[in-house]
Design an enzyme around this catalytic site. Structure first.
Site, PDB file in Angstrom:
ATOM      1  N   GLU A 116     -22.115 -20.070  -5.136  1.00 54.21           N
ATOM      2  CA  GLU A 116     -20.940 -20.153  -5.855  1.00 54.21           C
ATOM      3  C   GLU A 116     -20.321 -18.946  -6.324  1.00 54.21           C
ATOM      4  O   GLU A 116     -21.083 -17.865  -6.733  1.00 54.21           O
ATOM      5  CB  GLU A 116     -21.172 -21.119  -6.749  1.00 54.21           C
ATOM      6  CG  GLU A 116     -21.545 -22.683  -6.266  1.00 54.21           C
ATOM      7  CD  GLU A 116     -21.871 -23.621  -7.494  1.00 54.21           C
ATOM      8  OE1 GLU A 116     -21.915 -24.763  -7.517  1.00 54.21           O
ATOM      9  OE2 GLU A 116     -21.782 -23.250  -8.768  1.00 54.21           O
ATOM     10  N   CYS A 126     -32.477 -18.158  -7.594  1.00 56.64           N
ATOM     11  CA  CYS A 126     -32.851 -16.995  -8.583  1.00 56.64           C
ATOM     12  C   CYS A 126     -34.695 -17.527  -8.965  1.00 56.64           C
ATOM     13  O   CYS A 126     -34.909 -18.325  -9.037  1.00 56.64           O
ATOM     14  CB  CYS A 126     -32.174 -16.883  -9.788  1.00 56.64           C
ATOM     15  SG  CYS A 126     -32.674 -15.350 -10.751  1.00 56.64           S
ATOM     16  N   GLY A 152     -28.266 -15.480  -8.779  1.00 58.39           N
ATOM     17  CA  GLY A 152     -29.305 -14.348  -8.556  1.00 58.39           C
ATOM     18  C   GLY A 152     -29.184 -13.315  -9.413  1.00 58.39           C
ATOM     19  O   GLY A 152     -28.360 -12.961 -10.113  1.00 58.39           O
ATOM     20  N   CYS A 198     -20.372 -19.518 -17.948  1.00 55.47           N
ATOM     21  CA  CYS A 198     -21.562 -18.653 -17.924  1.00 55.47           C
ATOM     22  C   CYS A 198     -22.881 -19.423 -18.199  1.00 55.47           C
ATOM     23  O   CYS A 198     -23.045 -20.430 -18.946  1.00 55.47           O
ATOM     24  CB  CYS A 198     -21.505 -17.751 -19.284  1.00 55.47           C
ATOM     25  SG  CYS A 198     -20.407 -16.443 -19.278  1.00 55.47           S
TER      26      CYS A 198
END
Length: 422
Positions: free
Chosen positions: A102, A124, A177, A373
């Site tokens: 994304e 991640c 990531g 975020c």
């Protein structure tokens, strides 16, 4: 130089990904003139393909050589979701192996300017507690061309939907990531993004956000020093930080900040310290006092004051929930979330201010489409692909990534949504 692992039956050597090479690399690989190489790179970025016939400005032999040596690959846009609350737009891209990432288009203060928040990995492995991507585990690194292509496709969408000279002014490596765990490809992507014949984005408007990998921070300082740096803190108390950000066990904060100081001196840029406020976790007056003391000590040691960016927590849901995604299915109860947004933002800032340390509040938009975020993720079913690596188990709430709560948005001239000033 970004080399594609794909080969044709007649040619087993890797082929160049033409939107992820610099003109000098293309010229060297194909034996063509540098002027032709620049024009071919420009065609790759402007058109997303090479024309069947050479334009008047490019020698036909040079175009044929580039076509023989390389190719232009792309990502599939699965869905585009525009926020109903603000001008943020989230994109879901499918990679050639079926994996998904994304990206987010972020409006800047000046009309017509946008920042592209891009992913550098599928998932991640760092498992930061306040970010959704880490529950995916790590499937793989992105290639440089896959990073660059996110920006190119966002730019193309801007031309189609906004027009009027709207452009991608900056890039944030704070999507899915940990960028510095994929440093080779991220640095190559940065070089291409800033190349005048490619995306022509000023390196000073590129921000790399990290959870704290000292060797990668030092590489940025040595290899692309104009790039800005964002660091996600989580907490400045060692025991608490380790619970929120397990990477602290491998790289304690003092070790990370030593590298951040080296970067600040080499680049001349103040680092952005991102601090996501979590109720009853890292939002007390003592936490604020410790943060202020650390900021003052950093400034005294390195001669550059960090820019503190306070980020209100964005809900990511509880373990087992379906994560927010452009494909839908992101309903969840607020009470199931691993954390709660702190109500002490103003009090926290007051302690910082009383200690002589300024801060900004980072506006994090697109929450209604999972673009804020810490929210970038794919459903767990998408992440559990053959060969994928799950994040290591740990105490405390699950999840995380160096999307890094994210890290830093705009530094001086860098990208990001408008902050609320101190």
């Amino acid at each position: 130089m970004d080399l594609s692992p794909r080969s044709s039956p007649d040619e087993r050597r890797p082929r160049l990904a033409l939107q992820a090479v610099l003109p000098e690399e293309l010229a060297g690989a194909c034996g063509i003139d540098i002027a032709d190489a620049r024009r071919i790179v420009s065609l790759a970025h402007r058109l997303g393909e090479l024309p069947s016939r050479a334009p008047a400005t490019v020698r036909r032999a040079a175009l044929d050589a580039a076509r023989s040596a390389g190719e232009i690959r792309t990502l599939a846009l699965v869905e585009r979701r525009a926020s109903a609350e603000d001008p943020f737009v989230k994109y879901a891209f499918r990679l050639e192996d079926g994996a998904m990432v994304e990206s987010v288009r972020i409006p800047l203060e000046r009309p017509g300017r946008y920042s592209a928040c891009v992913s550098s990995q599928v998932g991640c492995a760092l498992a930061c507690a306040f970010c959704a991507t880490g529950r995916m585990g790590l499937t793989r690194n992105l290639e440089a061309w896959e990073i660059v292509e996110q920006v190119r496709l966002i730019r193309r969408d801007l031309d189609a939907t906004v027009g009027g000279g709207a452009r991608v002014h900056g890039v944030l490596f704070q999507g899915m990531g940990e960028p510095l765990a994929n440093a080779d490809r991220v640095i190559q992507a940065i070089r291409v993004l800033s190349e005048p014949s490619a995306q022509a984005i000023d390196m000073r408007n590129i921000t790399v956000c990290t959870a704290g990998l000292p060797s990668g921070i030092r590489r940025l300082a040595a290899e692309v020093p104009a790039v800005r740096l964002g660091l996600s803190l989580g907490s400045v108390r060692p025991g608490k930080r380790r619970l929120l950000m397990p990477i602290d066990g491998a790289h304690p904060l003092d070790e990370v900040l030593a590298a951040v100081g080296e970067h600040a001196r080499a680049s001349g840029h103040a680092p952005m310290w991102a601090y996501t406020l979590l109720a009853d976790q890292n939002d007390t007056d003592d936490d604020a006092a410790c943060l202020a003391a650390l900021a003052r000590g950093f400034a005294a040691q390195h001669g550059i004051s960090p820019r503190l960016s306070l980020i209100p927590y964005n809900a990511i849901g509880a373990p087992g929930d379906l994560l927010p995604s452009p494909g839908g299915g992101d309903e969840r109860g607020a009470s199931a979330d691993p954390f709660v947004r702190s109500a002490r933002l103003d009090a926290f800032r007051a302690v910082l201010s009383a200690a002589g340390v300024g801060s900004i509040v980072r506006y994090s938009g697109g929450g209604d489409v999972g673009a804020a975020c810490g929210q970038l993720a794919r459903p767990l079913a998408d992440a559990q692909r053959p060969g994928g690596r799950r994040a290591p188990p740990r105490a405390g709430a699950a999840a995380g990534a160096a999307d890094a709560g994210a890290a830093a948005g705009a530094a001086d001239a860098g990208p990001g949504a408008p902050p609320r000033p101190a």
